[in-house]
Design an enzyme around this catalytic site. Structure first.
Site, PDB file in Angstrom:
ATOM      1  N   ASP A 150       0.897  -1.167   0.207  1.00 24.98           N
ATOM      2  CA  ASP A 150      -0.087  -0.192  -0.079  1.00 24.98           C
ATOM      3  C   ASP A 150       0.801   1.360   0.041  1.00 24.98           C
ATOM      4  O   ASP A 150       2.057   1.356   0.591  1.00 24.98           O
ATOM      5  CB  ASP A 150      -0.726  -0.190   1.194  1.00 24.98           C
ATOM      6  CG  ASP A 150      -1.942   0.709   1.292  1.00 24.98           C
ATOM      7  OD1 ASP A 150      -2.353   1.525   0.231  1.00 24.98           O
ATOM      8  OD2 ASP A 150      -2.757   1.200   1.915  1.00 24.98           O
ATOM      9  N   ASN A 168     -10.783  -2.882  -6.379  1.00 25.49           N
ATOM     10  CA  ASN A 168      -9.821  -1.753  -7.153  1.00 25.49           C
ATOM     11  C   ASN A 168     -10.464  -1.378  -8.526  1.00 25.49           C
ATOM     12  O   ASN A 168     -10.171  -0.575  -9.111  1.00 25.49           O
ATOM     13  CB  ASN A 168      -8.381  -2.211  -7.449  1.00 25.49           C
ATOM     14  CG  ASN A 168      -7.852  -2.309  -6.119  1.00 25.49           C
ATOM     15  OD1 ASN A 168      -6.754  -3.040  -5.876  1.00 25.49           O
ATOM     16  ND2 ASN A 168      -7.820  -1.710  -5.089  1.00 25.49           N
TER      17      ASN A 168
END
Ligand code: FPP
Length: 245
Positions: free
Chosen positions: A15, A63
């Site tokens: 991330d 996503n």
């Protein structure tokens, strides 16, 4: 059961690519490209240390909801990475596997994913599992559906379904559960990654944004892992007793 030197299986939520790029006034795509370089560094260092399996979260089922241009650029990055990296990984004895639902990807990308898996299928030095269009809940549900189908067809007795049978239907079947889970980017969440498999995994959260992750930070995560006592539900005294037996 007690202390381990090197985790055999490390799972990573990579991330912070977007924030890394934004801090430098660069496009998020450049952040993902830097993320790919960080993945290469980490995989190489991990293999040197003796980490046998690396499972990385490259694209979650959620996503797809990102801006269309970011999704398009990520798909181009995956395509380019498969073209450029797979041959080298094969030469280094890496077996590549994808976990997740590939059906949403463009046929060309699906084809390259399959080709990478086929080319590297016989490699045993290290394994790289790339989670793409993956979600832990999806994984559990697809296992449930398969087992329910088998039960309906009379191939399996529902009462006989145990952790092993169930685990055998999950995307990572045949791979031991992760020993260490690393998440970068200063967030403290599992974000729907490997929900079933992380039941007894040790967690390490790094403040670094993923493109800044390097060998030193991986060493730090492993140092922290080494100091932990993995009890798997036992008491500390039981664990020490078994270690000394
Ligand atoms: C999360 O950062 C990262 C991603 C959604 C993509 C990760 C992909 C790579 C590192 C490339 C790997 C490539 C292959 C072929 C495996 P973010 O965008 O959520 O960052 P932010 O939280 O700062 O916005």
């Amino acid at each position: 059961m007690t202390r381990h030197d090197v985790p055999g299986h490390v799972a990573i939520v990579m991330d912070g690519n977007g924030r890394w790029a934004e801090k430098r006034r660069l496009s998020r795509t450049l952040g993902h490209q830097a993320g790919l370089r960080a993945l290469r560094r980490t995989a190489e260092h991990g293999a040197r240390l003796g980490i046998h399996t690396l499972t990385v979260f490259a694209f979650s089922s959620e996503n797809w909801n990102r801006p269309a241009t970011e999704v398009k650029r990520l798909m181009e990055l995956f395509m380019g990475a498969l073209d450029k990296e797979v041959k080298g990984m094969h030469e280094h004895g890496v077996r590549v596997r994808f976990i997740g639902d590939p059906s949403a990807f463009q046929p060309e990308l699906q084809e390259r994913m399959r080709a990478a898996e086929d080319l590297t299928a016989g490699n045993t030095r290290t394994q790289l599992n790339v989670a793409a269009n993956y979600g832990g809940r999806w994984d559990i549900l697809q296992a449930v559906r398969r087992l329910a189908g088998a039960a309906r067809r009379g191939e399996i007795e529902p009462d006989r379904i145990d952790e092993e049978t169930f685990g055998g239907q999950l995307a990572l079947c045949g791979t031991p559960d992760p020993d260490l889970f690393i998440r970068t980017g200063g967030e403290y969440r599992i974000s729907n990654f490997l929900l079933w498999q992380c039941a007894y995994t040790e967690f390490y959260f790094s403040e670094r944004l993923w493109p800044d992750f390097n060998a030193e930070e991986l060493d730090r995560a492993i140092d922290s892992y080494r100091k932990r006592e993995r009890r798997f539900g036992l008491t500390g005294a039981q664990v020490r007793e078994r270690a000394n037996a």
